[in-house]
Design a protein around this motif. Structure first.
Motif, short mmCIF file in Angstrom:
data_model
loop_
_atom_site.label_atom_id
_atom_site.label_comp_id
_atom_site.label_asym_id
_atom_site.label_seq_id
_atom_site.Cartn_x
_atom_site.Cartn_y
_atom_site.Cartn_z
N MET A 1 0.84 -1.22 0.00
CA MET A 1 0.00 0.00 0.00
C MET A 1 0.87 1.25 0.00
O MET A 1 1.96 1.25 0.55
N LYS A 2 0.33 2.29 -0.64
CA LYS A 2 1.01 3.59 -0.62
C LYS A 2 0.17 4.56 0.21
O LYS A 2 -1.06 4.57 0.09
N ILE A 3 0.84 5.35 1.01
CA ILE A 3 0.14 6.27 1.90
C ILE A 3 0.54 7.70 1.58
O ILE A 3 1.73 8.05 1.64
N TYR A 4 -0.45 8.50 1.22
CA TYR A 4 -0.22 9.88 0.83
C TYR A 4 -0.84 10.82 1.87
O TYR A 4 -2.01 10.63 2.24
N LEU A 5 -0.11 11.84 2.28
CA LEU A 5 -0.66 12.86 3.16
C LEU A 5 -1.13 14.04 2.31
O LEU A 5 -0.35 14.59 1.52
N LEU A 6 -2.40 14.40 2.47
CA LEU A 6 -3.02 15.45 1.65
C LEU A 6 -3.10 16.75 2.44
O LEU A 6 -3.71 16.80 3.51
N ASP A 7 -2.50 17.79 1.89
CA ASP A 7 -2.47 19.11 2.55
C ASP A 7 -3.81 19.81 2.29
O ASP A 7 -4.12 20.18 1.16
N LEU A 8 -4.60 19.99 3.35
CA LEU A 8 -5.96 20.54 3.19
C LEU A 8 -6.12 21.90 3.87
O LEU A 8 -7.23 22.29 4.24
N GLY A 9 -5.01 22.62 4.04
CA GLY A 9 -5.10 23.98 4.56
C GLY A 9 -4.78 24.06 6.05
O GLY A 9 -4.18 23.15 6.62
N SER A 10 -5.17 25.18 6.66
CA SER A 10 -4.87 25.36 8.09
C SER A 10 -5.95 26.20 8.75
O SER A 10 -6.75 26.86 8.08
N LEU A 11 -5.96 26.17 10.08
CA LEU A 11 -6.92 26.93 10.88
C LEU A 11 -6.18 27.49 12.10
O LEU A 11 -5.05 27.09 12.39
N VAL A 12 -6.86 28.37 12.82
CA VAL A 12 -6.28 28.93 14.05
C VAL A 12 -7.21 28.63 15.22
O VAL A 12 -8.42 28.84 15.13
N ILE A 13 -6.63 28.09 16.31
CA ILE A 13 -7.37 28.00 17.58
C ILE A 13 -6.45 28.48 18.70
O ILE A 13 -5.26 28.73 18.48
N ASP A 14 -7.02 28.63 19.87
CA ASP A 14 -6.22 29.08 21.00
C ASP A 14 -5.39 27.91 21.53
O ASP A 14 -5.84 26.76 21.51
#
Ligand code: ZN
Length: 249
Positions: A1-14
């Motif tokens: 199996m191949k495992i890919y990490l998908l960059d889906l943006g970012s958010l801000v929390i405290d």
């Protein structure tokens, strides 16, 4: 199996939401990612990020940053996969920043616990914002396969229970050939500091279960000599391989 990490943006929390009660008033920007697994038994996705329109409308204070390239279809396109080709989608839990891309996976079967689905559809008052994006599920239309307990959903791909953050939160143990096993923690472990200090996040259903979930992840990692991938830790995220690069073979 191949495992890919998908960059889906970012958010801000405290930071006090990342580490409960610690450093109140300190904003932290964190990554949001999904995991695509190209497996001989099918195409799987674990967590699908957030929908930008939804966050802008319902939670704009989390200051979303998501370029057109950081959407689920654009990330899959980098690997040459169309969203409708995905066979199975698993969400660690149904918070808005883990389900926003499900809508694109029009042929996928959703693998979940009925307890998580029920909680999401009838949330406690304090869970309403977390469970605010219900676009991932249409009753009578979404194909659903319910699971209970720990389940190997395909060879070397095991979902194991880590409740606490939500009622039926799941983490994923993946055992690709040619490298150490990998554990994707979902929000049971936001960051490596969560693991090291055993401090749970501020968003949770049950704080005691949340501590047990961190311990369980550490135990599963020890038993399998697995590498742990927290859900929302910017510095390590930047050092990991991102799609179209991949882990395994
Ligand atoms: Zn969450």
């Amino acid at each position: 199996m191949k495992i890919y990490l998908l960059d889906l943006g970012s958010l801000v929390i405290d930071r006090s939401d990342v580490l409960w009660h610690i450093d109140v008033g300190t904003p932290v920007r964190f990554p949001v990612y999904g995991v695509y697994i190209d497996h001989p038994e099918g195409k799987f996705i674990f967590d699908t990020g957030y929908d930008l329109d939804h966050v802008n409308k319902v939670l704009p204070f989390e200051l979303p940053e998501q370029s057109p390239e950081q959407t689920l279809p654009a990330q899959l396109a980098k690997i040459g996969v169309k969203p409708e080709e995905i066979d199975y989608v698993i969400n660690s839990h149904f918070h808005f920043d883990h389900v926003g891309g499900n809508r694109y996976l029009t042929n996928a079967t959703l693998i979940t616990s009925k307890h998580e689905l029920r909680s999401c559809l009838v949330p406690e008052p304090f869970e309403r914002l977390g469970y605010s994006d219900l676009s991932f599920y249409t009753r009578g239309q979404t194909k659903v396969e319910f699971i209970e307990g720990d389940v190997e959903i395909a060879k070397g791909l095991t979902l194991f229970e880590t409740p606490g953050h939500t009622i039926a939160h799941y983490s994923l143990l993946a055992e690709p050939e040619g490298r150490r096993p990998m554990i994707f923690c979902g929000d049971a472990v936001y960051t490596f500091e969560t693991l090291e200090r055993m401090i749970i996040g501020g968003f949770h259903l049950d704080p005691v279960d949340s501590v047990s979930a961190i311990k369980r992840i550490r135990q599963v990692a020890r038993e399998n000599d697995a590498e742990i991938f927290p859900s929302h830790d910017m510095e390590p995220w930047l050092t990991w391989k991102h799609a179209p690069d991949y882990y395994g073979k």
